[in-house]
Motif scaffolding. Structure first.
Motif, mmCIF file in Angstrom:
data_model
loop_
_atom_site.group_PDB
_atom_site.id
_atom_site.type_symbol
_atom_site.label_atom_id
_atom_site.label_comp_id
_atom_site.label_asym_id
_atom_site.label_seq_id
_atom_site.Cartn_x
_atom_site.Cartn_y
_atom_site.Cartn_z
ATOM 1 N N UNK A 123 95.914 -5.765 43.344
ATOM 2 C CA UNK A 123 95.301 -6.259 44.575
ATOM 3 C C UNK A 123 94.003 -5.512 44.803
ATOM 4 N N UNK A 124 92.961 -6.231 45.173
ATOM 5 C CA UNK A 124 91.666 -5.608 45.351
ATOM 6 C C UNK A 124 90.904 -6.122 46.559
ATOM 7 N N UNK A 125 89.908 -5.343 46.952
ATOM 8 C CA UNK A 125 89.042 -5.646 48.095
ATOM 9 C C UNK A 125 87.640 -5.208 47.694
ATOM 10 N N UNK A 126 86.633 -5.972 48.100
ATOM 11 C CA UNK A 126 85.283 -5.732 47.585
ATOM 12 C C UNK A 126 84.516 -4.625 48.307
ATOM 13 N N UNK A 127 85.182 -3.878 49.180
ATOM 14 C CA UNK A 127 84.532 -2.751 49.829
ATOM 15 C C UNK A 127 83.627 -3.122 50.980
ATOM 16 N N UNK A 128 83.519 -4.406 51.266
ATOM 17 C CA UNK A 128 82.676 -4.864 52.372
ATOM 18 C C UNK A 128 83.510 -4.951 53.650
ATOM 19 N N UNK A 129 82.870 -4.768 54.778
ATOM 20 C CA UNK A 129 83.579 -4.834 56.047
ATOM 21 C C UNK A 129 83.264 -6.128 56.781
ATOM 22 N N UNK A 130 84.165 -6.499 57.645
ATOM 23 C CA UNK A 130 83.997 -7.625 58.550
ATOM 24 C C UNK A 130 83.670 -8.915 57.790
ATOM 25 N N UNK A 131 82.483 -9.500 58.098
ATOM 26 C CA UNK A 131 82.205 -10.846 57.606
ATOM 27 C C UNK A 131 82.018 -10.932 56.098
ATOM 28 N N UNK A 132 81.651 -9.857 55.416
ATOM 29 C CA UNK A 132 81.390 -9.913 53.976
ATOM 30 C C UNK A 132 82.614 -9.582 53.130
ATOM 31 N N UNK A 133 83.754 -9.300 53.760
ATOM 32 C CA UNK A 133 84.933 -8.873 53.010
ATOM 33 C C UNK A 133 85.528 -10.013 52.194
ATOM 34 N N UNK A 134 85.856 -9.713 50.930
ATOM 35 C CA UNK A 134 86.591 -10.620 50.055
ATOM 36 C C UNK A 134 87.785 -9.857 49.489
ATOM 37 N N UNK A 135 88.847 -10.568 49.187
ATOM 38 C CA UNK A 135 90.028 -9.941 48.594
ATOM 39 C C UNK A 135 90.482 -10.761 47.399
ATOM 40 N N UNK A 136 91.247 -10.121 46.511
ATOM 41 C CA UNK A 136 91.834 -10.836 45.395
ATOM 42 C C UNK A 136 93.178 -10.222 45.045
ATOM 43 N N UNK A 137 94.015 -11.013 44.408
ATOM 44 C CA UNK A 137 95.303 -10.535 43.915
ATOM 45 C C UNK A 137 95.580 -11.183 42.574
ATOM 46 N N UNK A 138 96.318 -10.463 41.734
ATOM 47 C CA UNK A 138 96.578 -10.916 40.370
ATOM 48 C C UNK A 138 98.011 -10.619 39.988
ATOM 49 N N UNK A 139 98.659 -11.576 39.352
ATOM 50 C CA UNK A 139 99.924 -11.350 38.655
ATOM 51 C C UNK A 139 99.752 -11.911 37.256
#
Length: 243
Positions: A86-102
């Motif tokens: 699971x990851x997060x792009x380090x951006x806060x608020x409106x610029x935040x993106x996330x991802x998950x992988x299996x």
């Protein structure tokens, strides 16, 4: 209510080693970085912002394989359980993106997947929620993980056309990816656009503008395309991967 979007790729019952999954993830992160500046760096999630920013994801295969091996040892996973991230792009608020992988799971009941949640507000949202950028992201998933099926669409439209219990691979959205192993695509009506993904599969793009569940013309186009794809046998549930 404002619509929210996601990109997902899915494949079933394909056992792979930590090293193979790490190589695939490295390829995905490399391709993802070229899609938008906000997607160049990723961090593992933490309890607080400060904690998360201390755990940067190193996107090379060796580092990712180490993460997967540590995960397997810590959680006591079996060889068929696969590896998650699971990851997060380090951006806060409106610029935040996330991802998950299996990746690497051999189960016939739980699909392997790569899921990406784009920004929901601001300039980053406007940049990423473009047809061309979402096509790049879905293409990156297809190239890296060789899924059977993928989609980029709004959660609202998914809830409208696919019940919660429906298996992945059974509905139509804004952009879709079909592996060649699912069979040939039938003729589709304009403005639907089709792009080859090397020798792996095909991207199907319903509209050049942002697709919304609140637009009756978009919903009707999706219904028409769904009927054609269903008749061609392309909207069946995922199948176990054949080795």
């Amino acid at each position: 209510m404002k619509e929210t979007y996601y990109v997902g790729a899915y494949w079933l019952s394909r056992r792979e080693s930590a090293e193979t999954c790490a190589q695939r993830a490295e390829s995905f992160f490399r391709l993802l970085a070229s899609c938008d500046p906000s997607l160049a760096h990723w961090f593992r999630k933490g309890r607080t912002l400060e904690e998360a920013l201390k755990h940067r994801l190193e996107p090379d295969a060796a580092s990712l394989a180490k993460v997967f091996h540590q995960q397997a040892q810590k959680e006591g996973r079996f060889a068929d359980d696969g590896f998650s991230l699971r990851g997060w792009n380090g951006q806060t608020h409106e610029a935040a993106s996330t991802l998950s992988l299996l990746c690497g799971d051999a189960s016939v009941w739980v699909s392997n997947s790569c899921l990406f949640n784009p920004p929901e507000e601001g300039p980053a949202e406007e940049r990423v929620l473009q047809t061309s950028v979402l096509a790049q992201i879905l293409r990156a998933m297809a190239m890296a993980f060789e899924p059977e099926w993928g989609i980029a669409t709004s959660s609202q439209h998914r809830n409208l056309v696919a019940p919660e219990s429906a298996r992945a691979g059974t509905f139509v959205g804004w952009l879709m990816y079909f592996s060649h192993r699912r069979g040939p695509l039938p003729p589709l009506p304009p403005p639907v656009h089709i792009e080859a993904v090397e020798n792996k599969g095909t991207l199907v793009i319903l509209t050049p503008e942002r697709f919304t569940a609140s637009n009756p013309a978009h919903v009707e186009l999706a219904r028409d395309v769904a009927e054609r794809l269903a008749q061609a046998g392309l909207l069946t549930p995922l199948r176990p991967w054949e080795t």
